[in-house]
Design a protein around this motif. Structure first.
Motif, PDB file in Angstrom:
ATOM      1  N   LYS A   1       0.751  -1.160  -0.094  1.00  0.00           N
ATOM      2  CA  LYS A   1      -0.080  -0.041  -0.040  1.00  0.00           C
ATOM      3  C   LYS A   1       0.624   1.286   0.054  1.00  0.00           C
ATOM      4  O   LYS A   1       0.404   2.173  -0.578  1.00  0.00           O
TER       5      LYS A   1
ATOM      6  N   ASP B   1      -8.261   2.809   3.254  1.00  0.00           N
ATOM      7  CA  ASP B   1      -8.074   1.366   3.111  1.00  0.00           C
ATOM      8  C   ASP B   1      -7.209   1.095   4.640  1.00  0.00           C
ATOM      9  O   ASP B   1      -7.761   0.020   5.110  1.00  0.00           O
TER      10      ASP B   1
ATOM     11  N   ASP C   1      -9.750   0.670   7.280  1.00  0.00           N
ATOM     12  CA  ASP C   1     -10.633  -0.449   7.069  1.00  0.00           C
ATOM     13  C   ASP C   1      -9.840  -1.512   7.612  1.00  0.00           C
ATOM     14  O   ASP C   1     -10.517  -2.442   8.334  1.00  0.00           O
TER      15      ASP C   1
END
Length: 158
Positions: free
Chosen positions: A46, A111, A114
């Motif tokens: 990421k 993200d 989450d």
């Protein structure tokens, strides 16, 4: 030229905000996520693309000269090098690239939230703030794209 410098400063501010969001979300992830292989793989998968995108944007900000693009010429059956400006002469590209960098880092921050199991819309104003900022950055990018196209069209008509 003064207006272009103002737009460049706005672009730098958006880029700096994107870097702060990227750094804060990754530090928060490192602190809150339990140790393990998933933590390392998530950070690499990421964070690395976001850092590469931010570095490419910084490179375009620092060196806004001309870029070489390859264009396929079917008639002559060869590939031509076509030179064009990296950023438009009116400076809208600075704002657009800064806003896109901010949008990319906000998407990764969502993200990360989450992955950590933080509910986005459950008594957390940060989730609403991220959603509003994301919508605003997309609107800015669309508007700057229209302004760049209008500036090119008016330059071609002159």
């Amino acid at each position: 030229m003064q207006i272009m410098e103002q737009r460049r400063i706005i672009g730098y501010i958006l880029l700096a905000l994107a870097a702060v969001v990227c750094l804060a979300s990754n530090v928060w992830f490192i602190i809150k996520m339990p140790m393990g292989g998933e933590k390392v793989s998530h950070l690499i998968l990421k964070t690395l693309p976001v850092l590469l995108a931010l570095l490419a944007t910084v490179y375009n900000f620092v060196r806004p000269g001309r870029t070489m693009n390859l264009k396929l010429d079917i008639r002559e059956r060869r590939i031509k090098k076509v030179e064009r400006d990296a950023i438009d002469p009116h400076g809208y590209g600075y704002i657009m690239m800064g806003a896109m960098s901010l949008f990319l880092t906000l998407a990764i921050a969502v993200d990360i939230m989450d992955k950590l199991g933080v509910p986005l819309f459950d008594k957390i104003p940060a989730g609403w703030c991220i959603v509003v900022l994301s919508v605003l950055t997309v609107a800015v990018v669309m508007w700057m794209s229209v302004k760049i196209a209008m500036a090119k069209r008016s330059a071609n008509n002159s």
